[in-house]
Design a protein around this motif. Structure first.
Motif, PDB file in Angstrom:
ATOM      1  N   ARG A   1      25.398  61.539  54.504  1.00  0.00           N
ATOM      2  CA  ARG A   1      25.085  61.605  55.935  1.00  0.00           C
ATOM      3  C   ARG A   1      26.089  62.457  56.710  1.00  0.00           C
ATOM      4  NH1 ARG A   1      21.588  56.360  56.243  1.00  0.00           N
ATOM      5  NH2 ARG A   1      23.114  55.059  55.217  1.00  0.00           N
ATOM      6  N   SER A   2      27.292  62.609  56.165  1.00  0.00           N
ATOM      7  CA  SER A   2      28.294  63.408  56.872  1.00  0.00           C
ATOM      8  C   SER A   2      28.204  64.881  56.510  1.00  0.00           C
ATOM      9  CB  SER A   2      29.696  62.884  56.558  1.00  0.00           C
ATOM     10  OG  SER A   2      30.066  63.248  55.243  1.00  0.00           O
ATOM     11  N   MET A   3      27.282  65.212  55.602  1.00  0.00           N
ATOM     12  CA  MET A   3      27.164  66.610  55.170  1.00  0.00           C
ATOM     13  C   MET A   3      26.081  67.329  55.968  1.00  0.00           C
ATOM     14  SD  MET A   3      29.225  67.245  52.575  1.00  0.00           S
ATOM     15  CE  MET A   3      28.536  68.374  51.363  1.00  0.00           C
ATOM     16  N   PRO A   4      26.189  68.657  56.062  1.00  0.00           N
ATOM     17  CA  PRO A   4      25.136  69.389  56.760  1.00  0.00           C
ATOM     18  C   PRO A   4      23.836  69.349  55.972  1.00  0.00           C
ATOM     19  CG  PRO A   4      26.704  70.903  55.770  1.00  0.00           C
ATOM     20  CD  PRO A   4      27.253  69.528  55.563  1.00  0.00           C
ATOM     21  N   GLY A   5      22.741  69.226  56.672  1.00  0.00           N
ATOM     22  CA  GLY A   5      21.437  69.215  56.012  1.00  0.00           C
ATOM     23  C   GLY A   5      20.452  70.077  56.782  1.00  0.00           C
TER      24      GLY A   5
END
Lengths: 231, 231
Positions: free
Chosen positions: A146-150
């Motif tokens: 969830r803390s990563m770019p998507g």
DNA sequence: ATTACTAGTAGACGAGTAA
DNA sequence: TTTACTCGTCTACTAGTAA
């Protein structure tokens, strides 16, 4: 978070300030942070001001405790270290197939989202989501994801109801391309919602309770993609 | 490590600077660290000076890479977060019984160590150690344990040979009290050395290759104990 | 473009001390 | 004892600019 806050908060956490109030004088904190009593006192005031800390200023000794907001900030940093030391660009989540509450499936299969999927993930999802309850030992990885770019799907309004942003991460389940979708205001639970071109239950012949591995692709997005994190 | 170094090093690690040289201008690093190009340039010089970074200053773009020393410092911080979020005061290590090289057993069963064990751990170890090769997935926990305060046995000289400090951590194996011992200059491998009042192989009827769980007690030591970390 | 010097400035720090 | 104010110092920053 400012690095000076992170440093102090981490030490307070190590002293047990996450779940309990701890009695610590500004002199003691100063010693732990290798700074003067005066500076430690000031740092506490700043942390209180930023709502990272709450304090119970008793007659003799103050007692401090890290707030929910403070814990969140520490977790973000923790997740950065996990990205450095644990994760490559693929994360495998083990879980069990479950039947969702219908809620998420309805939400994500709205046409405006679907149209954006087609553009950003190169497939139009089958109308319906597969829900996977993530195994306990892999739940920490969820926060990292969830803390990563998507791939960000913009929100919209429909019939007076607001549909917020949704972030999608490319994934594979049993070697079939799919994506996990995370609503902006995620209820932050441990159930993944998968979308796929195919009807996954039918295609994979899987049922509730079956164990599955979901491989999430966290490799850097192409620069033209909008970048955003859920948290 | 100074917090300003830790912050910069962490960002460089997130940009991939741990295993490879990464091409990054001081302006780009400044943007990542939310500081000016000038300050980022200075920070790089400081990190080089502290041997946390190495640089390949090409004609057009500099390329930087985090050194072994830098990675160690980052791991220390990572381990602090692990202590905050993962560990309680008990850590379970899974491993397999192995036959040691004899080296460690000879070392640790020297009388001066044994005498100190009696005082600090309330038992006199059986003369011989049990070696447990820690499972791959639990090796990270080893570093955390080594960074925690334990019971320190002072070193000594004997026959012209120097025996260094040894740190012991109370533990339990199959519900029997024991301790794991870590020499100061640990060869930093993945084999635990256990000492116990009893002959563990005989008492537990275990042999090479058997799986065992070792529960290490990391709860805070009584204040009168000397406190020290191996790393 | 780069990197990194010098100079000027803002802010972080600790000493002294009040409450 | 505490906590936390004021104030002087000094460090760490950025702007300007050289190479």
């Amino acid at each position: 978070m400012d690095e000076k806050f992170s440093f102090a908060l981490r030490k307070i956490a190590l002293l047990g300030g996450i779940n309990n109030y701890i009695a610590i004088s500004s002199r003691e904190l100063g010693d732990a942070l290798e700074m003067s009593q005066q500076s430690a006192s000031k740092r506490i005031l700043e942390l209180l001001d930023e709502k990272y800390l709450v304090r119970d200023l008793g007659a003799r000794r103050q007692r401090i405790k890290i707030t929910e907001k403070g814990v969140e900030e520490l977790k973000k940093e923790y997740n950065e270290y996990r990205r450095i030391f644990e994760l490559t660009d693929r994360v495998t989540l083990r879980g069990k197939i479950v039947t969702g509450m219908g809620q998420g499936g309805y939400y994500i299969t709205q046409k405006p989202y679907m149209d954006q999927f087609q553009g950003k993930l190169e497939f139009r999802p089958y109308e319906g989501t597969l829900n996977v309850k993530v195994a306990k030992e892999d739940r920490g990885k969820l926060e990292v994801i969830r803390s990563m770019p998507g791939h960000v799907m913009d929100g919209f309004e429909k019939d007076g109801r607001t549909f917020g942003k949704v972030t999608a991460y490319k994934a594979r389940i049993h070697n079939i391309d799919c994506a996990i979708v995370v609503p902006e205001r995620s209820h932050y639970d441990d159930v993944l919602e998968l979308v796929c071109k195919y009807h996954l239950r039918r295609t994979l012949s899987i049922n509730d309770g079956d164990d599955v591995d979901v491989v999430v692709d966290l490799s850097p997005l192409s620069p033209e993609d909008k970048i955003s994190c859920v948290s």
